[in-house]
Design a protein around this motif. Structure first.
Motif, PDB file in Angstrom:
ATOM      1  N   ALA A 183       0.836  -1.212   0.000  1.00 32.19           N
ATOM      2  CA  ALA A 183       0.000   0.000   0.000  1.00 32.19           C
ATOM      3  C   ALA A 183       0.867   1.258   0.000  1.00 32.19           C
ATOM      4  CB  ALA A 183      -0.934  -0.007   1.215  1.00 32.19           C
ATOM      5  N   ARG A 216      -3.272  -8.551  -5.901  1.00 35.27           N
ATOM      6  CA  ARG A 216      -4.128  -7.402  -5.568  1.00 35.27           C
ATOM      7  C   ARG A 216      -3.663  -6.091  -6.192  1.00 35.27           C
ATOM      8  NH1 ARG A 216      -7.249 -11.034  -4.881  1.00 35.27           N
ATOM      9  NH2 ARG A 216      -7.502 -12.076  -2.875  1.00 35.27           N
ATOM     10  N   ASN A 219      -5.795  -4.477  -8.974  1.00 37.38           N
ATOM     11  CA  ASN A 219      -7.000  -3.802  -8.460  1.00 37.38           C
ATOM     12  C   ASN A 219      -6.648  -2.460  -7.833  1.00 37.38           C
ATOM     13  OD1 ASN A 219      -8.748  -5.816  -9.186  1.00 37.38           O
ATOM     14  ND2 ASN A 219      -8.819  -6.785  -7.171  1.00 37.38           N
ATOM     15  N   VAL A 220      -5.544  -2.438  -7.087  1.00 40.10           N
ATOM     16  CA  VAL A 220      -5.125  -1.186  -6.450  1.00 40.10           C
ATOM     17  C   VAL A 220      -4.869  -0.130  -7.530  1.00 40.10           C
ATOM     18  CG1 VAL A 220      -3.324  -0.076  -5.055  1.00 40.10           C
ATOM     19  CG2 VAL A 220      -4.171  -2.342  -4.409  1.00 40.10           C
ATOM     20  N   GLU A 223      -7.799   1.493  -8.330  1.00 36.97           N
ATOM     21  CA  GLU A 223      -8.445   2.025  -7.119  1.00 36.97           C
ATOM     22  C   GLU A 223      -9.796   1.334  -6.884  1.00 36.97           C
ATOM     23  OE1 GLU A 223      -7.919   6.161  -6.413  1.00 36.97           O
ATOM     24  OE2 GLU A 223      -5.770   5.927  -6.788  1.00 36.97           O
ATOM     25  N   PHE A 225     -11.352  -2.213  -4.821  1.00 32.81           N
ATOM     26  CA  PHE A 225     -10.895  -3.103  -3.752  1.00 32.81           C
ATOM     27  C   PHE A 225     -11.934  -4.176  -3.386  1.00 32.81           C
ATOM     28  CE2 PHE A 225      -9.402   1.267  -3.287  1.00 32.81           C
ATOM     29  CZ  PHE A 225      -8.025   1.098  -3.402  1.00 32.81           C
ATOM     30  N   SER A 276      -6.392  -4.710   0.691  1.00 34.09           N
ATOM     31  CA  SER A 276      -5.599  -3.776  -0.129  1.00 34.09           C
ATOM     32  C   SER A 276      -6.158  -2.352  -0.066  1.00 34.09           C
ATOM     33  CB  SER A 276      -5.524  -4.253  -1.574  1.00 34.09           C
ATOM     34  OG  SER A 276      -6.819  -4.544  -2.056  1.00 34.09           O
ATOM     35  N   TYR A 279      -4.380   0.964   0.927  1.00 32.81           N
ATOM     36  CA  TYR A 279      -3.842   1.943  -0.030  1.00 32.81           C
ATOM     37  C   TYR A 279      -4.591   3.269   0.053  1.00 32.81           C
ATOM     38  CZ  TYR A 279      -3.217   4.048  -4.698  1.00 32.81           C
ATOM     39  OH  TYR A 279      -2.996   4.913  -5.745  1.00 32.81           O
ATOM     40  N   ARG A 280      -5.919   3.204   0.290  1.00 29.66           N
ATOM     41  CA  ARG A 280      -6.703   4.451   0.392  1.00 29.66           C
ATOM     42  C   ARG A 280      -6.073   5.408   1.404  1.00 29.66           C
ATOM     43  NH1 ARG A 280     -11.871   4.392  -1.550  1.00 29.66           N
ATOM     44  NH2 ARG A 280     -12.889   2.406  -1.925  1.00 29.66           N
TER      45      ARG A 280
END
Ligand code: NAP
Length: 292
Positions: A183, A216, A219-220, A223, A225, A276, A279-280
């Motif tokens: 992240a 993952r 997908n990150v 953005e 999840f 994941s 990451y936000r």
């Protein structure tokens, strides 16, 4: 030997489908009945009316439910319905002490428990490539081991009941560290104006590669999840670790930090997103700091 599966979530569904394909699955039960009905119709197996009916019809019960209280509830509903020698293979992630409680309860009704948490995510469950860490009697595991072939690529006996869950806790600590690293790295990539998807591809082949980055990362980069592994479930696992550490008067910074992060995400309404989604937080923190 015939198997029944209780719990058709992200993990249980894939395991049950592979057992059905191998001709080993007698039937299923799920708390939300519509999921079990749909599964039974698709795979030509029985949709049992309740856990006790399932347990009475099979030699081995595989459980995959969310948390400790859910497992104990299911074990209670099996009590009295087991034939002598019936084995419950619990693949949920719970505290080692919960596995011991469940095993004692089952034993008083003639059954046996193997605590058999798994690693590999819903992808591994679908592909039949889970890694399983098992606590319980070695002889019981050997008796039922062939039934685990369709769902796993490796099955390890760790010791008595509870040691499978203790090993899984190690896995969950490592997952926290890996996902925190992924992240932070990808939030940094975004801030530097790099193409995050391309970065995932490039570093996914190098020394920083990991299952979390490769599975993952794409997908990150979008953005996006979807679970995956719901962060509220990983939160539950890290609470187990925190309690075990506290019992010895210690703590780990990684666990405290990740729990605080999950609490923040849950408060923002992201409890059912994949882990994941960490990451936000890193993305927003970097953006806020850059504006100061
Ligand atoms: P999930 O998709 O949220 O599914 C949870 C399942 O548990 C559903 O079938 C749910 O029934 C059932 N359930 C919950 N509470 C119950 C109760 N009180 N009585 C009966 N059934 C109950 O979760 P999952 O991702 O499959 O995870 C299942 C377990 O495997 C968890 O312990 C998790 O920590 C562990 N695990 C997950 C992963 C992963 O990557 N997802 C990997 C390894 C291990 P309903 O359909 O009615 O809600």
């Amino acid at each position: 030997m015939q198997v029944g599966v209780i719990g058709l979530g992200a993990m249980g569904n894939g395991m049950a489908a592979n057992l059905a394909a191998a001709g080993l699955l007698a039937g299923v039960w799920n708390r939300t009945q519509s999921k079990a009905a749909a599964f039974a119709a698709e795979h030509g197996v029985t949709h049992f009316a309740d856990p006790a009916a399932l347990a009475a019809a099979v030699d081995v019960v595989i459980t995959s439910v969310s948390a400790d209280a859910d497992l104990l509830e299911v074990i209670e509903s099996l009590h009295g319905a087991l034939s002598p020698g019936t084995v419950v293979v619990d693949t949920s992630t719970v505290a080692p002490e919960t596995a011991v409680r469940a095993a004692e309860r089952l034993r008083s009704g003639g059954g046996e428990l193997l605590d058999a948490p798994v690693s590999g995510g819903p992808e591994g469950a679908c592909q039949g490539s889970l890694v399983m860490m098992v606590g319980g009697e070695a002889e019981v595991l050997e008796r039922i081991r062939p039934l685990l072939d369709p769902i796993s690529r490796a099955v390890y006996h760790m010791g008595p009941v509870g040691t499978g869950q203790a090993t899984k806790a190690v896995n969950q600590i490592a997952v926290a560290g890996v996902m925190q690293g992924v992240a932070a790295g990808l939030a940094y990539a975004r801030q530097q104006g790099l193409d995050v998807g391309q970065v995932v591809e490039v570093i996914g082949g190098g020394a920083a590669s990991s299952w979390q980055l490769v599975q993952r990362g794409p997908n990150v980069a979008q953005e996006h999840f979807p679970p995956g592994f719901k962060l509220q479930l990983h939160r539950k696992d890290l609470e187990i670790v925190r309690a075990a550490l506290r019992a010895r008067g210690c703590a780990l910074e990684l666990i405290e930090r990740t729990l605080a992060d999950y609490d923040a995400l849950i408060e923002q309404g992201y409890a059912d997103e994949d882990i994941s989604a960490l990451y936000r937080l890193r993305r927003d923190e970097l953006a806020a700091l850059a504006q100061q």
